[in-house]
Design a protein around this motif. Structure first.
Motif, PDB file in Angstrom:
ATOM      1  N   PRO A  44      -1.370 -11.611  -1.565  1.00  0.00           N
ATOM      2  CA  PRO A  44      -2.668 -12.199  -1.921  1.00  0.00           C
ATOM      3  C   PRO A  44      -3.277 -11.470  -3.118  1.00  0.00           C
ATOM      4  N   ALA A  45      -4.064 -12.198  -3.894  1.00  0.00           N
ATOM      5  CA  ALA A  45      -4.639 -11.626  -5.115  1.00  0.00           C
ATOM      6  C   ALA A  45      -5.479 -10.381  -4.825  1.00  0.00           C
ATOM      7  N   ALA A  46      -6.301 -10.430  -3.780  1.00  0.00           N
ATOM      8  CA  ALA A  46      -7.154  -9.282  -3.475  1.00  0.00           C
ATOM      9  C   ALA A  46      -6.320  -8.055  -3.108  1.00  0.00           C
ATOM     10  N   ALA A  99      -9.454 -24.756 -16.556  1.00  0.00           N
ATOM     11  CA  ALA A  99     -10.679 -24.236 -15.948  1.00  0.00           C
ATOM     12  C   ALA A  99     -11.894 -25.126 -16.215  1.00  0.00           C
ATOM     13  N   SER A 100     -11.822 -25.997 -17.212  1.00  0.00           N
ATOM     14  CA  SER A 100     -12.957 -26.833 -17.593  1.00  0.00           C
ATOM     15  C   SER A 100     -13.521 -27.602 -16.401  1.00  0.00           C
ATOM     16  N   GLY A 101     -14.823 -27.436 -16.163  1.00  0.00           N
ATOM     17  CA  GLY A 101     -15.495 -28.133 -15.075  1.00  0.00           C
ATOM     18  C   GLY A 101     -15.185 -27.597 -13.693  1.00  0.00           C
ATOM     19  N   ARG A 102     -14.485 -26.470 -13.617  1.00  0.00           N
ATOM     20  CA  ARG A 102     -14.074 -25.924 -12.320  1.00  0.00           C
ATOM     21  C   ARG A 102     -14.529 -24.472 -12.201  1.00  0.00           C
ATOM     22  N   SER A 103     -14.214 -23.848 -11.087  1.00  0.00           N
ATOM     23  CA  SER A 103     -14.601 -22.453 -10.909  1.00  0.00           C
ATOM     24  C   SER A 103     -13.361 -21.574 -10.805  1.00  0.00           C
ATOM     25  N   VAL A 104     -13.479 -20.382 -11.361  1.00  0.00           N
ATOM     26  CA  VAL A 104     -12.410 -19.393 -11.354  1.00  0.00           C
ATOM     27  C   VAL A 104     -12.931 -18.149 -10.640  1.00  0.00           C
ATOM     28  N   LEU A 105     -12.145 -17.652  -9.690  1.00  0.00           N
ATOM     29  CA  LEU A 105     -12.525 -16.458  -8.929  1.00  0.00           C
ATOM     30  C   LEU A 105     -11.824 -15.245  -9.519  1.00  0.00           C
ATOM     31  N   PHE A 106     -12.613 -14.278  -9.939  1.00  0.00           N
ATOM     32  CA  PHE A 106     -12.078 -13.009 -10.422  1.00  0.00           C
ATOM     33  C   PHE A 106     -12.106 -12.001  -9.280  1.00  0.00           C
ATOM     34  N   GLN A 107     -10.978 -11.354  -9.062  1.00  0.00           N
ATOM     35  CA  GLN A 107     -10.877 -10.297  -8.059  1.00  0.00           C
ATOM     36  C   GLN A 107     -10.613  -8.998  -8.827  1.00  0.00           C
ATOM     37  N   THR A 108     -11.492  -8.016  -8.652  1.00  0.00           N
ATOM     38  CA  THR A 108     -11.340  -6.746  -9.347  1.00  0.00           C
ATOM     39  C   THR A 108     -11.159  -5.635  -8.321  1.00  0.00           C
ATOM     40  N   GLY A 109     -10.006  -4.997  -8.378  1.00  0.00           N
ATOM     41  CA  GLY A 109      -9.739  -3.860  -7.507  1.00  0.00           C
ATOM     42  C   GLY A 109     -10.260  -2.589  -8.156  1.00  0.00           C
ATOM     43  N   LEU A 110     -10.831  -1.707  -7.341  1.00  0.00           N
ATOM     44  CA  LEU A 110     -11.394  -0.453  -7.836  1.00  0.00           C
ATOM     45  C   LEU A 110     -10.959   0.673  -6.911  1.00  0.00           C
ATOM     46  N   CYS A 111     -10.553   1.786  -7.503  1.00  0.00           N
ATOM     47  CA  CYS A 111     -10.169   2.969  -6.739  1.00  0.00           C
ATOM     48  C   CYS A 111     -10.782   4.199  -7.392  1.00  0.00           C
ATOM     49  N   LEU A 112     -11.366   5.065  -6.583  1.00  0.00           N
ATOM     50  CA  LEU A 112     -11.750   6.396  -7.042  1.00  0.00           C
ATOM     51  C   LEU A 112     -10.949   7.393  -6.216  1.00  0.00           C
ATOM     52  N   LEU A 113     -10.048   8.085  -6.893  1.00  0.00           N
ATOM     53  CA  LEU A 113      -9.130   9.013  -6.230  1.00  0.00           C
ATOM     54  C   LEU A 113      -9.533  10.447  -6.550  1.00  0.00           C
ATOM     55  N   ASP A 114      -9.720  11.252  -5.518  1.00  0.00           N
ATOM     56  CA  ASP A 114      -9.900  12.694  -5.701  1.00  0.00           C
ATOM     57  C   ASP A 114      -8.505  13.309  -5.641  1.00  0.00           C
ATOM     58  N   ALA A 115      -7.963  13.625  -6.801  1.00  0.00           N
ATOM     59  CA  ALA A 115      -6.582  14.115  -6.853  1.00  0.00           C
ATOM     60  C   ALA A 115      -6.436  15.464  -6.153  1.00  0.00           C
ATOM     61  N   ARG A 116      -7.529  16.189  -5.992  1.00  0.00           N
ATOM     62  CA  ARG A 116      -7.461  17.502  -5.328  1.00  0.00           C
ATOM     63  C   ARG A 116      -7.143  17.362  -3.848  1.00  0.00           C
ATOM     64  N   THR A 117      -7.639  16.290  -3.244  1.00  0.00           N
ATOM     65  CA  THR A 117      -7.442  16.091  -1.808  1.00  0.00           C
ATOM     66  C   THR A 117      -6.507  14.922  -1.496  1.00  0.00           C
ATOM     67  N   GLY A 118      -6.271  14.069  -2.479  1.00  0.00           N
ATOM     68  CA  GLY A 118      -5.485  12.859  -2.255  1.00  0.00           C
ATOM     69  C   GLY A 118      -6.273  11.732  -1.626  1.00  0.00           C
ATOM     70  N   GLN A 119      -7.585  11.943  -1.418  1.00  0.00           N
ATOM     71  CA  GLN A 119      -8.410  10.925  -0.773  1.00  0.00           C
ATOM     72  C   GLN A 119      -8.799   9.841  -1.781  1.00  0.00           C
ATOM     73  N   ALA A 120      -8.553   8.593  -1.403  1.00  0.00           N
ATOM     74  CA  ALA A 120      -8.862   7.458  -2.272  1.00  0.00           C
ATOM     75  C   ALA A 120      -9.897   6.562  -1.609  1.00  0.00           C
ATOM     76  N   GLN A 121     -10.919   6.198  -2.374  1.00  0.00           N
ATOM     77  CA  GLN A 121     -11.867   5.163  -1.969  1.00  0.00           C
ATOM     78  C   GLN A 121     -11.464   3.902  -2.740  1.00  0.00           C
ATOM     79  N   THR A 122     -11.219   2.810  -2.017  1.00  0.00           N
ATOM     80  CA  THR A 122     -10.795   1.587  -2.686  1.00  0.00           C
ATOM     81  C   THR A 122     -11.618   0.396  -2.204  1.00  0.00           C
ATOM     82  N   LEU A 123     -11.734  -0.598  -3.059  1.00  0.00           N
ATOM     83  CA  LEU A 123     -12.448  -1.824  -2.704  1.00  0.00           C
ATOM     84  C   LEU A 123     -12.031  -2.933  -3.648  1.00  0.00           C
ATOM     85  N   VAL A 124     -12.417  -4.149  -3.288  1.00  0.00           N
ATOM     86  CA  VAL A 124     -12.198  -5.313  -4.150  1.00  0.00           C
ATOM     87  C   VAL A 124     -13.531  -6.017  -4.322  1.00  0.00           C
TER      88      VAL A 124
END
Length: 199
Positions: A44-46, A99-124
């Motif tokens: 899936p895109a997300a 796309a003319s006259g229609r709707s387009v859904l943009f899905q943007t993935g985001l991650c903030l990774l603390d490389a010191r701990t390996g902990q990642a916060q992720t969302l779409v």
């Protein structure tokens, strides 16, 4: 004495994401992530953008183990089809005609990774663009003026692309450009970096 803040790295070579992150006034550097961005079968895109955002951050973490790393990825979806970056005029014309006259859904993935701990916060972060009905002449005129061939969906919303739309629907308008700053600020605060804090 407060420990020094970890360096902030944007795992991207996108000039659009760099310009967005500069709005926050935090010092950062950019590093190109070496990541295979192919979609997995039936992914899936997300799920795709969330996976790639984290993969980009983790790829950069290998050589920057003390940093906070921002990864992001975006796709545009029309019905169930993913619209990639057009790459050329013919593909952009075809995308905008669809796309003319229609709707387009943009899905943007985001991650903030603390490389010191390996902990990642992720969302779409989703954002929907409703296109006006557009004539071929209008589309051609737009492409001649802005040449958005490196942009998912074949437009630049921060430029003349705004003239293509009937309305926009979403919580974070910067997500449409490729880096959802409102959501990123919350992730940065959770990691101890407040853009509004004392400098």
């Amino acid at each position: 004495m407060m420990p020094a803040a970890p360096p902030l790295i944007l795992a991207s070579t996108s000039p659009y994401r760099r310009e967005l992150l500069e709005r926050l006034g935090l010092p950062f550097t950019t590093v190109a992530p070496a990541v295979d961005e192919h979609r997995l079968p039936d992914e899936p895109a997300a799920q795709l953008v969330q996976r790639l955002a984290e993969a980009k951050a983790r790829a950069v973490a290998v050589s920057h183990p003390d940093a906070l790393i921002i990864g992001s990825d975006q796709v545009a979806c029309l019905d169930d089809a993913i619209l990639g970056k057009p790459g050329n005029r013919a593909n952009a014309l075809a995308q905008l005609e669809r796309a003319s006259g229609r709707s387009v859904l943009f899905q943007t993935g985001l991650c903030l990774l603390d490389a010191r701990t390996g902990q990642a916060q992720t969302l779409v972060e989703p954002f929907r663009v409703h296109f006006r009905p557009l004539s071929r002449a209008q589309i051609v005129g737009y492409l001649d003026r802005e040449r958005p061939y490196d942009c998912a969906g074949s437009f630049k919303s921060e430029g003349l692309g705004i003239a293509l739309f009937a309305r926009l629907e979403g919580a974070d308008p910067t997500a449409l450009i490729g880096l959802p700053l409102i959501r990123l600020i919350a992730l940065l605060e959770a990691a101890g970096q407040d853009p509004l804090g004392s400098s």
